[in-house]
Design a protein around this motif. Structure first.
Motif, PDB file in Angstrom:
ATOM      1  N   GLU B 116     -10.899  -7.842   6.661  1.00 43.07           N
ATOM      2  CA  GLU B 116      -9.992  -8.708   5.896  1.00 43.07           C
ATOM      3  C   GLU B 116      -9.863 -10.091   6.526  1.00 43.07           C
ATOM      4  O   GLU B 116      -9.795 -11.105   5.838  1.00 43.07           O
ATOM      5  CB  GLU B 116      -8.605  -8.050   5.788  1.00 43.07           C
ATOM      6  CG  GLU B 116      -8.587  -6.892   4.798  1.00 43.07           C
ATOM      7  CD  GLU B 116      -7.331  -6.027   4.917  1.00 43.07           C
ATOM      8  OE1 GLU B 116      -7.276  -4.993   4.221  1.00 43.07           O
ATOM      9  OE2 GLU B 116      -6.425  -6.382   5.715  1.00 43.07           O
ATOM     10  N   SER B 120     -10.550 -13.619   4.774  1.00 42.31           N
ATOM     11  CA  SER B 120      -9.512 -14.644   4.591  1.00 42.31           C
ATOM     12  C   SER B 120      -9.884 -15.934   5.322  1.00 42.31           C
ATOM     13  O   SER B 120      -9.682 -17.028   4.814  1.00 42.31           O
ATOM     14  CB  SER B 120      -8.143 -14.131   5.050  1.00 42.31           C
ATOM     15  OG  SER B 120      -8.167 -13.882   6.434  1.00 42.31           O
ATOM     16  N   GLU B 123     -12.433 -17.831   3.314  1.00 44.24           N
ATOM     17  CA  GLU B 123     -11.787 -18.518   2.188  1.00 44.24           C
ATOM     18  C   GLU B 123     -11.137 -19.818   2.632  1.00 44.24           C
ATOM     19  O   GLU B 123     -11.291 -20.865   2.012  1.00 44.24           O
ATOM     20  CB  GLU B 123     -10.728 -17.604   1.540  1.00 44.24           C
ATOM     21  CG  GLU B 123     -11.242 -16.730   0.412  1.00 44.24           C
ATOM     22  CD  GLU B 123     -12.308 -17.412  -0.454  1.00 44.24           C
ATOM     23  OE1 GLU B 123     -11.983 -18.484  -1.039  1.00 44.24           O
ATOM     24  OE2 GLU B 123     -13.442 -16.911  -0.539  1.00 44.24           O
TER      25      GLU B 123
END
Ligand code: SF4
Ligand code: SF4
Ligand code: FES
Lengths: 327, 142
Positions: B116, B120, B123
């Motif tokens: 994760e 993230s 991004e």
């Protein structure tokens, strides 16, 4: 009376200033009466601060005509660059003399900003300037008599080795005159020189190794102070008092002269042997000293370091890994 | 053309690298933008490594170590945390967005958290766009 040694031709020596304050040239004069020894062993063929030799005289010299050139100052405009390249061609040995030629030095701090911002400040907004037409220096300007030329001011400051190959580095702001004499005498007596690329006139140790202040292995501080915010006890290591001293990351050779004068080292002798980025080394050392494992407390301690970039790279920004600020 | 960020990730051998390995062996999917470098401890991450990563074209740098108290070498991760905070201040002065440098504690069992985190961070860096450091350093004074 010394006997004349006719068989040994005199060395040809040149000293040049690029983007410099003049201090390095003065440090050459600071050898005082020893200058006579220098002149006995060498002819000064080019030295703008003291002699009237012109650039065209240097251009007329055969290649490798000069034995040793001490180039001081950074490379910040087209004139500095042109002469650096010219002197490289005309010299057998090219020495980057002083912090600015070595690492970019104080002029290198201009890499925190841009040419545009500097011009704006200097030619428009500074308090002593009246320039309603916002006239800026031009590289070419036509007058009745012909075209006038000025060197082009670059956006970035570079150290000498970012422009030409350099044989030796003699660090310091300015270098200690004694160190210069030692190096010069080595060359003049024809002793074997260290391999090209070496730092000469300095030690392989760090300032801390030579410093006489009382220090402990495990430095721990809760916060940092500027020198004016604290009363130095004159005995304890500056860092242990919370005052940033560049000693751990700085090459010895100056004779710890700032610390002997009760001022912390600012790092003019450049990084210690084998250190790639002087500020990285210092940042590591300083951060490790923070006496806390708590994130908030660490942040508070970091806040007390006003200007890490300017402090850790005071003399070395152009030679650092990042080289300039993105602006 | 779509911007594909490059993120250099320094993972400590004892926790975070094992965590990343777990993400792999559990066949978790995460963004392919990281280039992992295993170090013995997050305390081994010299600021030079971080600056060099940026200089050579990284758009982001991620450092992962054991959770506080769990470092194999007792306090390497605390040293790392202190350096990280000061490095952030420094790179901000150098005009690099501080979000490009990120520190996270990942244990050997946190494969999912690792996956994760990579997503993230990728991004976030995508939103920031490409880093200019390499290009600017290479065109200096021309
Ligand atoms: S940090 Fe400065 S004051 Fe302390 S030992 Fe080193 S050179 Fe001396
Ligand atoms: S103590 Fe540091 S700043 Fe002072 S002359 Fe020596 S190297 Fe330069
Ligand atoms: S071993 Fe994981 S942070 Fe030190």
């Amino acid at each position: 009376m010394k006997e004349e040694t006719v068989q040994k031709p005199k060395l040809k020596l040149a000293v040049y200033w690029g983007a410099a304050c003049g201090g390095c040239c003065v440090s050459v004069l600071d050898v005082h009466e020893k200058l006579l020894d220098v002149i006995a062993a060498a002819d000064l063929v080019f030295w703008p601060i003291a002699l009237d030799t012109k650039y065209k005289d240097v251009e007329a010299m055969p290649d490798k005509y000069i034995d040793v050139t001490l180039y001081n100052g950074a490379v910040r405009n087209s004139e500095n660059e042109h002469i650096a390249k010219l002197l490289r061609k005309k010299s057998k040995v090219l020495v980057a003399y002083g912090s600015c030629a070595h690492l970019g030095g104080i002029p290198g701090l201009a890499n925190f900003t841009t040419k545009e911002a500097i011009f704006k400040r200097v030619y428009e907004t500074s308090e002593s300037t009246v320039n309603p037409d916002k006239i800026l220096p031009q590289t070419h300007f036509e007058v009745d008599e012909g075209i006038l030329e000025l060197p082009e001011f670059y956006n970035d400051v570079r150290s000498l080795n970012q422009v030409v190959d350099v044989d030796y580095y003699l660090p310091g702001c300015p270098p200690q005159s004694e160190r210069l004499l030692e190096v010069f005498m080595l060359i003049a007596t024809g002793a074997t020189l260290p391999p090209p690329g070496s730092v000469v006139g300095a030690s392989e140790k760090t300032q801390c190794d030579e410093c006489k202040r009382v220090k402990t292995e495990n430095k721990k501080v809760k916060r940092f102070y500027r020198p004016i915010d604290i009363k130095d006890d004159g005995v304890t290591c500056f860092l242990e008092q919370g005052v940033i001293c560049m000693g751990p990351a700085t090459r010895a050779g100056c004779g710890v002269r700032c610390i002997e004068g009760n001022a912390p080292c600012r790092g003019c002798y450049g990084p210690a042997e084998a250190v790639i980025d002087p500020g990285a080394k210092m940042l590591s050392a300083i951060a490790t000293m923070i006496d806390s494992n708590d994130e908030k407390e660490i942040e508070k301690a970091v806040e007390t370091i006003d200007d890490p970039a300017g402090t850790f790279y005071r003399f070395s920004l152009p030679a650092s890994i990042l080289r300039r600020a993105l602006v | 053309m779509e911007f594909k960020p490059t993120i250099v990730a320094f993972l400590c051998n004892w926790c975070s690298y094992t965590g990343a390995d777990l993400a792999g062996t559990s066949r978790m999917k995460y963004k392919p933008n990281i280039r992992v470098i295993r170090v013995m401890c997050s305390g081994r991450v010299d600021p030079t490594f971080v600056y060099k990563s940026f200089r050579e074209g990284a758009d982001g740098v991620l450092i992962c170590g054991c959770h506080p108290g769990d470092c194999h070498y007792q306090e390497g991760n605390y040293k790392c945390l202190r350096r990280f905070k000061l490095m952030k201040k420094y790179i901000t002065q150098m005009g690099i967005e501080p979000e490009r440098l990120h520190l996270e504690w990942i244990s050997a069992s946190e494969g999912k958290q690792f996956a994760e985190l990579v997503d993230s961070m990728t991004e976030r860096i995508k939103e920031l766009g490409p880093s200019q450091v390499k290009q600017v350093a290479e065109t200096l004074a021309i």
